[in-house]
Design an enzyme around this catalytic site. Structure first.
Site, PDB file in Angstrom:
ATOM      1  N   ALA A 127      40.749  34.723  48.453  1.00 10.88           N
ATOM      2  CA  ALA A 127      40.327  33.326  48.394  1.00 10.88           C
ATOM      3  C   ALA A 127      39.027  32.982  49.120  1.00 10.88           C
ATOM      4  CB  ALA A 127      41.447  32.436  48.939  1.00 10.88           C
ATOM      5  N   PRO A 129      35.250  32.519  50.509  1.00 11.43           N
ATOM      6  CA  PRO A 129      35.267  31.442  51.499  1.00 11.43           C
ATOM      7  C   PRO A 129      35.957  30.152  51.043  1.00 11.43           C
ATOM      8  CG  PRO A 129      33.131  31.511  50.443  1.00 11.43           C
ATOM      9  CD  PRO A 129      33.914  32.666  49.881  1.00 11.43           C
ATOM     10  N   GLY A 130      36.375  30.106  49.759  1.00  8.20           N
ATOM     11  CA  GLY A 130      37.167  28.959  49.333  1.00  8.20           C
ATOM     12  C   GLY A 130      36.639  28.206  48.133  1.00  8.20           C
ATOM     13  N   SER A 131      35.571  28.672  47.502  1.00 15.00           N
ATOM     14  CA  SER A 131      35.017  27.919  46.380  1.00 15.00           C
ATOM     15  C   SER A 131      36.041  27.761  45.257  1.00 15.00           C
ATOM     16  CB  SER A 131      33.748  28.599  45.856  1.00 15.00           C
ATOM     17  OG  SER A 131      34.012  29.938  45.480  1.00 15.00           O
ATOM     18  N   LYS A 132      36.693  28.846  44.890  1.00 15.60           N
ATOM     19  CA  LYS A 132      37.654  28.781  43.783  1.00 15.60           C
ATOM     20  C   LYS A 132      38.981  28.179  44.231  1.00 15.60           C
ATOM     21  CE  LYS A 132      35.356  32.801  41.834  1.00 15.60           C
ATOM     22  NZ  LYS A 132      34.478  32.978  43.029  1.00 15.60           N
ATOM     23  N   GLU A 150      43.608  35.768  51.978  1.00 16.00           N
ATOM     24  CA  GLU A 150      42.354  36.440  52.295  1.00 16.00           C
ATOM     25  C   GLU A 150      42.631  37.615  53.220  1.00 16.00           C
ATOM     26  OE1 GLU A 150      38.935  38.053  52.552  1.00 16.00           O
ATOM     27  OE2 GLU A 150      39.320  36.449  51.102  1.00 16.00           O
ATOM     28  N   ASP A 177      46.628  42.329  52.671  1.00 21.52           N
ATOM     29  CA  ASP A 177      46.186  43.103  51.519  1.00 21.52           C
ATOM     30  C   ASP A 177      46.979  42.542  50.341  1.00 21.52           C
ATOM     31  OD1 ASP A 177      46.152  44.970  49.421  1.00 21.52           O
ATOM     32  OD2 ASP A 177      45.924  46.669  50.769  1.00 21.52           O
ATOM     33  N   ASP A 195      40.294  36.984  41.847  1.00 22.44           N
ATOM     34  CA  ASP A 195      38.839  37.158  41.879  1.00 22.44           C
ATOM     35  C   ASP A 195      38.616  38.364  42.779  1.00 22.44           C
ATOM     36  OD1 ASP A 195      36.117  36.333  41.298  1.00 22.44           O
ATOM     37  OD2 ASP A 195      36.005  35.741  43.401  1.00 22.44           O
ATOM     38  N   CYS A 248      32.325  39.582  40.325  1.00 21.26           N
ATOM     39  CA  CYS A 248      30.894  39.277  40.255  1.00 21.26           C
ATOM     40  C   CYS A 248      30.110  40.581  40.098  1.00 21.26           C
ATOM     41  CB  CYS A 248      30.425  38.486  41.469  1.00 21.26           C
ATOM     42  SG  CYS A 248      30.761  39.273  43.060  1.00 21.26           S
TER      43      CYS A 248
END
EC number: 2.1.1.178
Length: 479
Positions: A127, A129-132, A150, A177, A195, A248
């Protein structure tokens, strides 16, 4: 142009082996050397899209809608503002926007497509830094629950800070994990976003050294981790639920091959949900399988990959596990609950909050309504928000109560001027033009949302901003 961008020839040779026929390697390399466009997502928990458009017009921002995110915008600021950090602006500090690369908004759009997440239990497996995570949280009602996980201990703090800034109250944070979810939380989630940690090949436009340590061997090692995580996601997902896998990076080793591993492992139990029509012109990046393989030159973004699946039926986890250890919280007693509700009604004319009150020693917490479904399956770093602490004379409210619910107050609020906001975020008290007879806490407002608590004290408001959130840098104003 990025003058010092590093692109090894071995990487270029690899890209040439899989770049689609309708795309040019020269166009790809040229796009890598172009600066990345600034993009933001409006946090609709704090500000409407219309209000953001008004703010942009007032400050001479040119904004262009991101086609795949209804509250996402590319923005261009006037020349005299371009060297100034968006992170120091009032609209950012008040939690009204999140600076987020446009292509990274796409995975959550895919998750939301044809799904009503409002009262669901959703897992974001990686997760920070938190954008999604914050994008998902916007779609949840008070009945919905987001578990944001995270693995990196250094990043969990920034994840928590972003949740607070954006006023997210119905989230539980975990620090594992992500491969444990399939074992400990089998069939627990309505929807899952993975992600995945990746080689980051698509991020070169913002990080000129992204490919400094690139190698095929590293791609293969990372793909092995991704396959383990996507298997875990399958087991943790309920039958009928959807899974979005994104990276990404560009290499098929970490994208199509990982997806194929999922399909091969659970052959009759999961299927692809094609994303060809997710937004206008999505076909330009669609693969034969129905995934989106986003090359930087297609939409002038970072490189990205998005795939979506629906779980048709379950396969039992071969090695399920059960958490051990006592849960340190207890439901709040009737007296404490009534006392808290009386305080917010008397001081701010607020109704009882949506959620469940829990206690840990003197701390009073608000948990999401449906957290009971997953509360005892793993250990969490935190659940919900800290409302306040009990003491002999009552309950002392906490900063998170203000950032999450302060905008609901009907009285005892103070609208900060920009100069007062500068003082507030630097930890200074706010001087008043005249002496006040008001008492107790006051909610501090900026951009029509709440940024924190203060306390009336005759000719000033005593600053209640937690020490760890005090900023050395000056808040930027456009005056």
């Amino acid at each position: 142009m990025h003058a010092n961008i590093f692109i090894p020839q071995t990487f270029i040779d690899d890209v040439e082996s899989y770049i689609p026929n309708h795309l040019s390697i020269d166009d790809y390399l040229a796009s890598c050397k172009k600066p990345l466009r600034t993009a933001v997502r409006v946090n609709t928990k704090k500000m409407s899209v219309d209000s953001f458009k008004q703010y942009a017009a007032q400050n001479d921002w040119q904004i262009t809608p991101v086609p795949w995110c209804e509250n996402g915008f590319w923005l261009v600021r006037p020349e005299n503002q371009q060297s100034l950090s968006l992170g120091n602006t009032d609209i950012h500090l008040s939690g009204c926007i999140y600076v987020q690369e446009a292509s990274s908004m796409m995975p959550v759009t895919a998750l939301l497509n044809n799904n009503d997440l409002s009262d669901c239990c959703v897992l974001d497996m990686a997760a920070a830094p938190g954008s999604k995570s914050t994008q998902i949280a916007e779609a949840l009602s008070s009945e919905g629950v987001l578990v944001a996980n995270e693995y990196s201990s250094s990043r969990i703090k920034s994840l928590s800070a972003n949740m607070q800034r954006l006023g997210i109250s119905n989230c539980a944070l975990s620090h594992f994990d992500a491969s444990i979810f399939g074992q400990y939380m089998e069939q627990s989630f309505d929807h899952i976003l993975l992600d995945a940690p990746c080689s980051g090949e698509g991020t070169i436009r913002k990080d000129e050294n992204a490919l400094k340590n690139w190698s095929i061997e590293s791609n293969i090692e990372i793909a092995d981790v991704q396959k383990r995580l996507i298997e875990s996601a399958f087991y943790a997902l309920k039958a009928g639920g959807t899974l979005v896998y994104s990276t990404c990076t560009l290499t098929p080793l970490e994208n199509q091959a990982v997806c194929q591993h999922l399909l091969n492992t659970f052959a009759d139990h999961i299927e692809v949900v094609p994303l060809n029509h997710l937004f206008e012109n999505a076909d330009a990046s669609a693969t034969a399988e129905g995934y989106l393989h986003i090359w930087p030159q297609i939409y002038d973004t970072e490189g990205f990959f998005v795939a979506k699946f629906v779980k048709k039926s379950h396969v039992p986890q071969p090695e399920p596990k059960v958490k051990k250890g006592a849960f340190p919280f207890t439901p709040a007693d009737k007296k404490t609950t009534e006392q808290f509700n009386q305080i917010i009604k008397k001081q701010f004319a607020m109704k009882p909050l949506a959620g469940e009150l829990w206690q840990r020693e003197q701390e009073l917490w608000l948990f999401p309504l449906n957290i009971a479904n997953v509360i005892d399956k793993i250990k969490y770093s935190r659940i919900g928000i800290l409302l306040g602490k009990t003491h002999k004379n009552g309950i002392r409210l906490h900063h998170e109560f203000a950032t999450c619910f302060g905008a609901e107050a009907l009285k005892n609020t103070h609208k900060l001027s920009l100069s007062e906001a500068c003082d507030y975020f630097q930890g200074k008290d706010i001087k008043l033009a005249q002496v006040t007879s008001d008492k107790d806490e006051v909610l501090l407002m900026l951009n029509n949302t709440c940024v924190g608590l203060g306390k009336w004290q005759k000719n000033k408001i005593k600053n209640g901003l937690p020490r760890e959130l005090v900023r050395d840098s000056q808040l930027i104003t456009w005056e």
